[in-house]
Design an enzyme around this catalytic site. Structure first.
Site, PDB file in Angstrom:
ATOM      1  N   ARG A 134       0.822  -1.263   0.032  1.00  0.00           N
ATOM      2  CA  ARG A 134       0.052   0.020  -0.030  1.00  0.00           C
ATOM      3  C   ARG A 134       1.043   1.220   0.150  1.00  0.00           C
ATOM      4  O   ARG A 134       0.591   2.207  -0.608  1.00  0.00           O
ATOM      5  CB  ARG A 134      -1.021  -0.021   1.202  1.00  0.00           C
ATOM      6  N   TYR A 189      -6.617  -1.885  -6.549  1.00  0.00           N
ATOM      7  CA  TYR A 189      -6.090  -2.838  -5.821  1.00  0.00           C
ATOM      8  C   TYR A 189      -5.374  -2.613  -4.742  1.00  0.00           C
ATOM      9  O   TYR A 189      -4.938  -1.370  -4.281  1.00  0.00           O
ATOM     10  CB  TYR A 189      -5.016  -3.732  -6.799  1.00  0.00           C
ATOM     11  N   GLU A 190      -4.975  -3.548  -3.922  1.00  0.00           N
ATOM     12  CA  GLU A 190      -4.280  -3.404  -2.435  1.00  0.00           C
ATOM     13  C   GLU A 190      -5.347  -2.567  -1.470  1.00  0.00           C
ATOM     14  O   GLU A 190      -4.763  -2.054  -0.655  1.00  0.00           O
ATOM     15  CB  GLU A 190      -2.914  -2.595  -2.477  1.00  0.00           C
ATOM     16  N   GLY A 191      -6.527  -2.767  -1.829  1.00  0.00           N
ATOM     17  CA  GLY A 191      -7.769  -2.224  -1.049  1.00  0.00           C
ATOM     18  C   GLY A 191      -7.874  -0.857  -1.742  1.00  0.00           C
ATOM     19  O   GLY A 191      -7.196  -0.080  -1.797  1.00  0.00           O
ATOM     20  N   GLN A 213      -9.539   1.711   2.311  1.00  0.00           N
ATOM     21  CA  GLN A 213      -8.567   2.688   3.034  1.00  0.00           C
ATOM     22  C   GLN A 213      -9.290   3.505   3.909  1.00  0.00           C
ATOM     23  O   GLN A 213      -8.824   3.800   5.077  1.00  0.00           O
ATOM     24  CB  GLN A 213      -7.802   3.437   1.815  1.00  0.00           C
TER      25      GLN A 213
END
Length: 596
Positions: free
Chosen positions: A297, A438-440, A445
């Site tokens: 992230r 992506y990655e949350g 977040q």
């Protein structure tokens, strides 16, 4: 398409003046990170990014990665470029020296990550995921696993992946179904994972997958997830790749952008022979994987900065070359390059000022990570870690949202030609669009910032941040430079909006949690704009002093101009977002679902 040029002057300024590289080099373990070494790292990284990676960006986008009977084949030129990347030691720049890394500060790593992603985001995703997998294994793997796999992963000779998502389990990891059955000293893995970045390729002789799966007696939900290392090739006794493991890419996704980065559907155990090794403890896999996710992230946040910088450079050069229209104020009436038009200047300054704010925010956070790891004072390490944990979701989401916005503005600067692929402006917008997902996602977040970080300490970490920003604003307002003082006044207004929004969020989290979550994205973006203003204010104060001393006046006058533009045109969004936050869920929760 214009040639990528690394923005070294601003990188140096941020690293030395705002992130205080000189102080980092006094921390235990960072003694070699001298200004001279940092300069050499920046220069060599810029050369690789400009001369090797950037020329492959457009051809890689056009050709893409390909799935063959022998596996995934990278776009032409990528394997050779990756070989140069590994030979240069770039993969292990900040890696653990115990496993062959150079142990340099994360701050230096952040600058190189920006360059790799500006020059070729699809390529840069491969070492980005490897870095995350390496850190997860370093923190949670057994000594045997670390000894066998980490040296090759740290060097980049082998790459790593993160395997979370399944067809029925996107962000809801409680729904993971991949199985891991004990079998002696290993496990047999079976299941399918989707959206696996660089899940297979021909650039290295092994790919190391970190896979979330469930053991037979695991409890339901996220509490029953374990983490496993599943190599593409099993290792011989001497540590070299041996027989092929039962893990294969069965298809590639056809995507909006990052075409040269293979996004794989991975199948484990089709023949019942996928061998994996437990990383850490059973049923603690999600916590272990978060090590990798936080690493990723932070670097995806830098991706947002990087693609914005690349889009800005493209738009700036086009605006200087494209002759179109006449100025209303011109007496000669001749056609001019579009950079002379006020609205084009507005767009370029909007891009440039926000990029500088993002870079300062990202690099200062990287330095905070270094201090959290290395500061000799335990209390200071803990304080810095709280700051990093609080702001990683802001870095990831705010910078990637701005990356899309700035890449879109880059298309707009080009006018109709921006919508034509041959100029290259389209690719930056297409590539940027994945980063807030992506990655949350941005929503995830924001929920992490508000529902977990803010709620966990009842706002203590945020209060510490607000106090530091308010102190900086007060120092600015006392400056004899009227421009700097005006920046300070604007920052004071912005940080008051952040404090008021935080108070509202804390109360709502206790009494109206749905309303708090409905406002969480606005709260995250407000935090990002104010943190950006904080760093631009610090930059303005330093630039004012150096300008008064006639030190590199062109650069420092420019820094003052971008700081003023940011606080005049961008930072006022904080108060608008405060008003939106206070509206809570507004009509969103009351509208019947069938009316959407």
């Amino acid at each position: 398409m214009s040639t990528y040029i690394a923005p070294l002057r601003d990188m140096r300024f941020v690293m030395t003046e705002l992130a205080e590289l000189g102080e980092l080099s006094s921390l235990p373990g960072y003694e070699e990170a001298t200004p001279e070494l940092a300069e050499a790292v920046l220069e060599e990284a810029a050369r690789l990014a400009t001369e090797v990676l950037a020329p492959l960006n457009k051809p890689g986008d056009e050709q893409g990665a390909r799935l063959t009977p022998d596996g995934v084949v990278a776009a032409d030129g990528f394997p050779a470029a990756y070989g140069q990347f590994v030979a240069g030691g770039w993969s292990g720049l900040s890696g653990d020296p115990e496993f062959g890394g150079q142990g340099l500060p994360e701050l230096l790593q952040a600058a190189t990550v920006e360059m790799w992603n500006s020059s070729n985001m699809a390529f840069a995703l491969c070492p980005l995921l490897t870095a995350g997998a390496t850190e997860a294994l370093r923190q949670h793997g057994s000594d045997e696993l670390k000894a066998r796999y980490l040296p090759k992963m740290v060097s980049g000779e082998w790459t790593g992946t993160m395997n979370l998502t399944e067809p029925q389990a996107g962000s809801d990891l409680a729904a993971v179904r991949t199985k891991a059955v004990p079998d002696g000293d290993h496990y047999r893995i079976s299941g399918q994972k989707i959206f696996i970045t660089w899940g297979d390729h021909d650039m290295t002789d092994n790919v190391i997958h970190l896979v979330l799966a469930r053991t037979p007696d695991a409890p339901e939900g996220v509490r029953g997830i374990s983490l496993f290392l599943v190599p593409k090739f099993l290792l011989n006794a001497d540590g070299s790749p041996g027989s092929r493991n039962d893990v294969h890419c069965v298809s590639l996704e056809h995507k909006l952008g990052i075409h040269a980065s293979p996004t794989c559907v991975m199948s484990f155990g089709d023949q019942g022979e996928a061998i994996g090794y437990l990383v850490g403890q059973e049923n603690k896999g999600l916590a272990h994987m978060f090590t990798m996710m936080n690493e990723a992230r932070q670097k995806v946040g830098i991706q947002g900065l990087a693609i914005a910088e690349r889009a800005y450079q493209q738009a700036r050069e086009y605006a200087k070359e494209r002759v179109q229209g006449r100025l209303a104020s011109s007496k000669s009436g001749g056609a001019v390059a579009i950079i002379h038009h006020p609205d084009v200047r507005r767009m370029l300054m909007t891009m440039k000022s926000q990029i500088e704010a993002m870079r300062a925010f990202a690099y200062v956070m990287a330095a905070d990570m270094d201090r959290a790891h290395r500061d000799p004072d335990a209390g200071e390490r803990a304080r810095r870690q709280v700051r990093v944990d609080l702001l990683i979701p802001v870095l990831k989401a705010w910078c990637t949202e701005l990356g899309v916005e700035i890449a879109s503005t880059g298309v707009q600067v080009h006018g109709g030609m921006g919508y034509i692929e041959e100029t290259g402006a389209c690719q930056f917008l297409r590539d940027a669009r994945i980063a807030p997902i992506y990655e949350g996602t941005t929503g995830i977040q924001a929920a992490d910032l508000a529902g977990r970080k803010l709620a966990s300490d009842k706002g203590a970490g945020m209060a510490d941040l607000i106090a530091e920003i308010r102190e900086a604003a007060l120092e600015l307002t006392r400056s004899t430079d009227t421009l700097v003082a005006s920046v300070g006044a604007a920052l004071a207004d912005g940080v008051q909006a952040l404090e008021d929004a935080t108070a509202w969020m804390l109360q709502a989290l206790a009494t109206q949690p749905d309303a708090a979550l409905a406002s969480s994205v606005d709260y995250l973006m407000l935090t990002g704009y104010v943190c950006g203003g904080w760093q631009m204010g610090r930059a303005a104060l330093i630039a004012s002093g150096k300008n008064a001393a006639n030190e590199d006046p062109d650069f420092h006058r420019t820094k003052l101009a971008t700081a003023r533009f940011y606080t005049d045109k961008i930072l006022p969004k904080a108060n608008a977002l405060l008003k939106a936050i206070r509206s809570g869920a507004s009509g969103g929760s009351s509208l019947p679902i069938e009316q959407f």
